[in-house]
Design a protein around this motif. Sequence first.
Motif, PDB file in Angstrom:
ATOM      1  N   ASN A   1      -6.697   1.696  -0.254  1.00 29.57           N
ATOM      2  CA  ASN A   1      -5.481   1.161  -0.841  1.00 29.57           C
ATOM      3  C   ASN A   1      -5.498   1.217  -2.368  1.00 29.57           C
ATOM      4  O   ASN A   1      -4.681   0.561  -3.028  1.00 29.57           O
TER       5      ASN A   1
ATOM      6  N   ASP B   1     -11.851   2.356  -1.753  1.00 36.22           N
ATOM      7  CA  ASP B   1     -10.828   1.566  -1.065  1.00 36.22           C
ATOM      8  C   ASP B   1      -9.617   2.443  -0.770  1.00 36.22           C
ATOM      9  O   ASP B   1      -9.037   3.033  -1.691  1.00 36.22           O
TER      10      ASP B   1
ATOM     11  N   LEU C   1      -5.502  -5.841  -5.038  1.00 34.13           N
ATOM     12  CA  LEU C   1      -6.042  -5.332  -3.777  1.00 34.13           C
ATOM     13  C   LEU C   1      -6.328  -6.494  -2.824  1.00 34.13           C
ATOM     14  O   LEU C   1      -6.033  -6.409  -1.622  1.00 34.13           O
ATOM     15  N   LYS C   2      -6.869  -7.575  -3.347  1.00 32.80           N
ATOM     16  CA  LYS C   2      -7.148  -8.743  -2.516  1.00 32.80           C
ATOM     17  C   LYS C   2      -5.865  -9.374  -1.985  1.00 32.80           C
ATOM     18  O   LYS C   2      -5.873 -10.031  -0.938  1.00 32.80           O
ATOM     19  N   GLU C   3      -4.766  -9.179  -2.720  1.00 32.68           N
ATOM     20  CA  GLU C   3      -3.470  -9.701  -2.272  1.00 32.68           C
ATOM     21  C   GLU C   3      -2.838  -8.802  -1.212  1.00 32.68           C
ATOM     22  O   GLU C   3      -1.716  -9.057  -0.763  1.00 32.68           O
ATOM     23  N   GLY C   4      -3.537  -7.732  -0.824  1.00 29.73           N
ATOM     24  CA  GLY C   4      -3.049  -6.864   0.233  1.00 29.73           C
ATOM     25  C   GLY C   4      -2.068  -5.805  -0.226  1.00 29.73           C
ATOM     26  O   GLY C   4      -1.299  -5.282   0.581  1.00 29.73           O
ATOM     27  N   MET C   5      -2.113  -5.467  -1.509  1.00 31.82           N
ATOM     28  CA  MET C   5      -1.191  -4.468  -2.053  1.00 31.82           C
ATOM     29  C   MET C   5      -1.876  -3.114  -2.203  1.00 31.82           C
ATOM     30  O   MET C   5      -3.108  -3.026  -2.276  1.00 31.82           O
ATOM     31  N   TYR C   6      -1.052  -2.072  -2.266  1.00 32.72           N
ATOM     32  CA  TYR C   6      -1.542  -0.741  -2.603  1.00 32.72           C
ATOM     33  C   TYR C   6      -1.497  -0.625  -4.119  1.00 32.72           C
ATOM     34  O   TYR C   6      -0.431  -0.776  -4.731  1.00 32.72           O
TER      35      TYR C   6
ATOM     36  N   MET D   1       3.664  -2.525   3.016  1.00 30.72           N
ATOM     37  CA  MET D   1       2.687  -2.888   1.996  1.00 30.72           C
ATOM     38  C   MET D   1       3.322  -2.740   0.616  1.00 30.72           C
ATOM     39  O   MET D   1       3.890  -1.705   0.289  1.00 30.72           O
ATOM     40  N   LYS D   2       3.220  -3.788  -0.204  1.00 29.91           N
ATOM     41  CA  LYS D   2       3.728  -3.737  -1.569  1.00 29.91           C
ATOM     42  C   LYS D   2       2.884  -2.767  -2.388  1.00 29.91           C
ATOM     43  O   LYS D   2       1.669  -2.631  -2.170  1.00 29.91           O
ATOM     44  N   ARG D   3       3.549  -2.097  -3.332  1.00 30.53           N
ATOM     45  CA  ARG D   3       2.864  -1.124  -4.185  1.00 30.53           C
ATOM     46  C   ARG D   3       3.007  -1.536  -5.641  1.00 30.53           C
ATOM     47  O   ARG D   3       4.103  -1.876  -6.094  1.00 30.53           O
TER      48      ARG D   3
END
Length: 330
Positions: A50, A48, A22-27, A1-3
């Motif tokens: 993340n 959330d 967050l919607k892009e799947g990142m922390y 997971m990208k941070r």
Amino acid sequence: MKRVLITGAAGFLGSHLCERFLKEGMYVIGMDNLITGDMRNIEHLMPDPNFEFNHHDVTKYVHVPGELDYIMHFASPASPIDYLKIPIQTLKVGAMGTHNLLGLARAKKSRFIIASTSEVYGDPLVHPQTEDYWGHVNPIGPRGCYDEAKRYQEAITMAYHRYHGLETRIVRIFNTYGPRMRLNDGRVLPAFMGQALRGEDITVFGDGSQTRSFCYVDDLVEGIYRLLMSDYSLPVNIGNPKEITIGQFAEEIIKLTGTDQKVVYKPLPQDDPKQRQPDISKAKEILGWEPKVSREEGLRITYDYFRSLPKERLYEESNHRGFEGFSANK
């Protein structure tokens, strides 16, 4: 997971950026000292897993454990009321804060993006403003604390890019609006809407002929995201090129709100820009970006948001209104 680290996370724009990444799947690690930010802007993100929030001042040493893929420096007072009330903090977050975060980006090998602004152009002599225009700025005027902080940000960012080979991006943001703006922060759109909701006359500084170009926040966030993911290191204007005079805009707000306030005129503050319109040719060419949300649609969404607020929020920041002479129709 990208941070990703996002400074100014509890601000108007920062909170929308947190949502997007967050919607892009990142922390997402949000950071804010809350000098102008508001935890209410991000309280819906706190559950959330993340998302995490750090209450910290980036002008002090910044430590974030673990890897960081991206650092987004969006911490800064952005309204004239704020940066005229706290000019030293404004300069420090632009200078010391940027330096600290560039150092962190170098240590973490992160890609770094700063939020610059159309204010780097000052009261422009070129219209519309292109990225190769150097600006017309008064460094010792009342707005200099903000304008020069942003110009320094750009200079040190490019120095780190050239000297250290750091991956950097610079977004020059033009007038942006949308939900979560503070009603009484001195910027023209929330100022006009706040006055309409309180039943006050609409205050225009100057004769109303000066122009602005308003970009809805979702469009801006999309442009910022595309720039961050691009391989382009020089500044890029992100804004809506559809220009309108402040006088015309006041009439639009009166029509939108269905109120019957009159427009009153007050003297134009020192160094207030007479024209503000982005040339977005570079954003179109490099990022394939242009705004999609019409001003009519964006204003309706924003007005519905303001109208939904508890009545006490229409007045809660009125202690700043003594600085309204410096609102500069930003």
